[in-house]
Enzyme design. Structure first.
Site, PDB file in Angstrom:
ATOM      1  N   LYS A   3       0.829  -1.228   0.000  1.00 26.06           N
ATOM      2  CA  LYS A   3       0.000   0.000   0.000  1.00 26.06           C
ATOM      3  C   LYS A   3       0.851   1.260   0.000  1.00 26.06           C
ATOM      4  O   LYS A   3       0.485   2.265  -0.601  1.00 26.06           O
ATOM      5  CB  LYS A   3      -0.946   0.031   1.205  1.00 26.06           C
ATOM      6  CG  LYS A   3      -0.253  -0.102   2.564  1.00 26.06           C
ATOM      7  CD  LYS A   3      -0.712  -1.326   3.270  1.00 26.06           C
ATOM      8  CE  LYS A   3       0.242  -1.724   4.375  1.00 26.06           C
ATOM      9  NZ  LYS A   3      -0.038  -3.028   4.917  1.00 26.06           N
ATOM     10  N   GLU A  19      -5.185  -5.949  -4.655  1.00 27.25           N
ATOM     11  CA  GLU A  19      -6.279  -6.128  -3.697  1.00 27.25           C
ATOM     12  C   GLU A  19      -5.793  -6.215  -2.251  1.00 27.25           C
ATOM     13  O   GLU A  19      -6.402  -5.663  -1.331  1.00 27.25           O
ATOM     14  CB  GLU A  19      -7.056  -7.400  -4.052  1.00 27.25           C
ATOM     15  CG  GLU A  19      -8.277  -7.664  -3.214  1.00 27.25           C
ATOM     16  CD  GLU A  19      -9.377  -6.627  -3.431  1.00 27.25           C
ATOM     17  OE1 GLU A  19      -9.936  -6.570  -4.518  1.00 27.25           O
ATOM     18  OE2 GLU A  19      -9.666  -5.868  -2.469  1.00 27.25           O
ATOM     19  N   ILE A  68     -10.209  -8.626   2.779  1.00 30.09           N
ATOM     20  CA  ILE A  68     -11.547  -8.180   2.334  1.00 30.09           C
ATOM     21  C   ILE A  68     -11.450  -7.708   0.879  1.00 30.09           C
ATOM     22  O   ILE A  68     -10.671  -6.812   0.578  1.00 30.09           O
ATOM     23  CB  ILE A  68     -12.051  -6.995   3.207  1.00 30.09           C
ATOM     24  CG1 ILE A  68     -11.991  -7.367   4.689  1.00 30.09           C
ATOM     25  CG2 ILE A  68     -13.453  -6.598   2.801  1.00 30.09           C
ATOM     26  CD1 ILE A  68     -12.359  -6.206   5.621  1.00 30.09           C
ATOM     27  N   GLU A 116       3.371  -3.945  13.866  1.00 30.66           N
ATOM     28  CA  GLU A 116       4.715  -4.068  13.304  1.00 30.66           C
ATOM     29  C   GLU A 116       5.718  -3.834  14.445  1.00 30.66           C
ATOM     30  O   GLU A 116       5.387  -3.221  15.462  1.00 30.66           O
ATOM     31  CB  GLU A 116       4.943  -2.965  12.261  1.00 30.66           C
ATOM     32  CG  GLU A 116       3.942  -2.926  11.131  1.00 30.66           C
ATOM     33  CD  GLU A 116       4.191  -3.995  10.077  1.00 30.66           C
ATOM     34  OE1 GLU A 116       5.339  -4.451   9.979  1.00 30.66           O
ATOM     35  OE2 GLU A 116       3.231  -4.391   9.396  1.00 30.66           O
ATOM     36  N   LYS A 125      -4.051   3.617   2.681  1.00 33.07           N
ATOM     37  CA  LYS A 125      -5.168   2.798   2.178  1.00 33.07           C
ATOM     38  C   LYS A 125      -6.338   3.680   1.742  1.00 33.07           C
ATOM     39  O   LYS A 125      -6.989   3.412   0.727  1.00 33.07           O
ATOM     40  CB  LYS A 125      -5.609   1.814   3.262  1.00 33.07           C
ATOM     41  CG  LYS A 125      -4.536   0.772   3.573  1.00 33.07           C
ATOM     42  CD  LYS A 125      -4.843   0.028   4.848  1.00 33.07           C
ATOM     43  CE  LYS A 125      -3.781  -1.021   5.136  1.00 33.07           C
ATOM     44  NZ  LYS A 125      -3.909  -1.580   6.495  1.00 33.07           N
ATOM     45  N   GLY A 142      -2.425 -10.650   8.187  1.00 36.97           N
ATOM     46  CA  GLY A 142      -2.152 -12.050   8.513  1.00 36.97           C
ATOM     47  C   GLY A 142      -1.794 -12.811   7.258  1.00 36.97           C
ATOM     48  O   GLY A 142      -2.229 -12.459   6.157  1.00 36.97           O
TER      49      GLY A 142
END
Ligand code: NAP
Length: 455
Positions: A120, A144, A151, A205, A220, A323
């Site tokens: 991103k 995506e 999602i 992180e 995002k 994840g």
């Protein structure tokens, strides 16, 4: 590779040959991709109509011990070699960062290779140039997994809502922030303790700066706003505030007023006419949402995007935003899409920014001072007569009126005043708060949070 060959996108029309991928990065997501390709091989092949074969893998340190699923004979430390590899059809960039990743993606596109990325930060900073290059080369650049992990919100904006007008988009797109605020509310933890817990559980992180200062959500939101509104949006245009300014006491007061504090990313058109919106409202910040609202029920590290279409009405998608498995699933679904296009000879059939590049617009972004909302305010003051009247007087002088208020006596001649305002203009409120902060009985700078009543 010759210049002629470089200009031709890889195509597999009429063939049933493997779609050959080169992985750039083999950490959490890269290893997850290898596992998913093994575990779901049959279903993927049946859906795509061809197998997917990994032909090269780039890492930073080839001597590092790796999961046994990583074929050591394919591993190289030369990331750029994947972009020029003669057997690679699709470059899958899952290494992160901007400089090297950007160079690899650019080179791959120039070579006429399709690219799938989960990055991103790269897309938000250099997406425009890379997507224009992809369009010019007639190759696919899919991403995506870069927004809300598992999602499939980009696919929904790009394809499912291709005929609608998006009236509002509100999301919780950083799982770490959502986890921290959820734990502060549910377990009464302080910010630092909740952050430590998120790190222990592997949500945050090692350097959580971009999670807690809103930077990750801003990257995002810039991508989401582009797909929703056909606008070129740079992250620097998004008003961004982190969750580190929320205290446990704000959580408790919000609850007394019937609200929950959530880390929101908001993109809304303003003054929409036949030619599209006059401006965009783009914001990332913690906000009070009504406790019965859909976003209030998104707990822990979950992500959610709530889209309101003019025709569709409200639509909520929620799920894991990060994840290995959800992210790998998203990346591999993009590879399947690219592979399908290759098999059909239909590269760039669907514009990856939802709008054709030539129709993207520079839509002005509304300054935060022009934003109108109800606000939550908290003042730590000396407990003496006349303080409340003075604060209310300053607010009133700037057209900010109080709707509800609670006062607690904290002992030692200290008190806390907490208010919800009626709708006000943020520029007016900011001037009032600056004046109040200068009053000598204010013991710390006032706390201010926005209400998002339509969440
Ligand atoms: N993790 C998630 O849940 C998640 C979710 C959504 C999106 N993403 C995005 O996915 C990307 C990868 O994330 P990750 O969590 O998988 O990161 P990661 O575990 O740190 O893995 C990064 C991989 O890239 C390799 N790498 C780094 N620099 C390199 C270089 N200069 N040349 C070649 N290889 C290099 C590393 O090599 P070594 O193994 O040798 O160190 C490692 O294999 C990032 O853009 C991230 O934002 C991640």
């Amino acid at each position: 590779m010759t210049d002629d060959a470089a200009e031709k996108p890889r195509t597999l029309v009429g063939e049933r040959v493997p779609v050959r991928i080169g992985l750039v990065g083999c950490g959490v997501v890269g290893t997850g991709i290898l596992q998913l390709l093994r575990d779901n091989r049959r279903a993927i092949e049946a859906r795509l109509g061809a197998p997917i074969e990994v032909v090269a893998i780039a890492v930073r340190d080839a001597s590092k011990a790796r999961d046994e699923i990583v074929p050591s004979e394919l591993v190289t430390e030369d990331a750029l070699s994947i972009a020029t590899h003669p057997d690679v059809d699709v470059v899958v960039e899952v290494m992160g960062g901007i400089e090297v990743a950007g160079a690899v993606v650019k080179k791959a596109l120039e070579e006429g290779k399709h690219v799938v990325t989960a990055n991103k930060a790269l897309l938000a900073e250099e997406g425009d140039a890379l997507l224009e290059l992809a369009e010019a080369r007639r190759v696919d650049l899919y991403f995506e997994a870069a927004v809300a992990g598992g999602i499939p919100i980009l696919r929904v904006l790009r394809e499912g809502l291709a005929s609608d007008r998006i009236v509002a988009l509100r999301g919780i797109v950083n799982g770490t922030s959502n986890y921290i605020l959820s734990r502060m509310r549910d377990a009464g933890l302080g910010f630092a303790t909740a952050l430590g817990e998120a790190q222990e559980k592997g949500y945050a992180e090692a350097d959580p700066t971009l999670d807690v200062n809103g930077g990750d959500a801003t990257h995002k939101l810039a991508i989401l706003a582009t797909l929703a509104y056909g606008a070129r949006v740079h992250p620097s245009q998004v008003h961004t505030e982190g969750i580190d300014r929320v205290s446990a006491v704000d959580m408790q007061f919000a609850e007394r007023f019937g609200y929950v504090i959530k880390p929101l990313a908001v993109a809304r058109p303003i003054g929409e006419g036949a030619d599209g919106p006059r401006a965009l409202d783009l914001r990332v910040h913690p906000a009070l949402v009504p406790e019965r609202s859909v976003l209030a029920s998104i707990h822990g590290a979950l992500n959610a995007v709530f889209v309101e279409g003019a025709m569709l009405g409200p639509c909520l998608m929620s799920g894991p935003g990060a994840g290995a498995e959800p992210t790998a699933m998203s990346v591999v679904s993009d590879i399947v899409d690219v592979g399908r296009n290759m098999l059909a000879g239909a590269h760039s059939r669907v514009p990856t920014r939802a709008f054709h590049g030539a129709s993207l617009e520079e839509i002005p972004v509304q300054p935060i001072e022009a934003h109108r909302a109800r606000y939550y305010l908290r003042f730590a003051v000396e407990d003496r007569a006349g303080v409340l009247a003075r604060i209310a007087g300053v607010l009133g002088g700037f057209d900010v009126s109080i709707e509800q208020m609670v006062q607690t006596e904290d002992g030692d001649r200290k008190a806390t005043l907490v208010m919800l305002t009626h709708e006000a203009k943020e520029g007016d409120l900011r001037m009032a708060l600056e004046e109040i902060a200068r009053l000598n009985y204010c013991q710390e700078p006032p706390a201010m949070l926005r209400l998002e009543d339509d969440a």
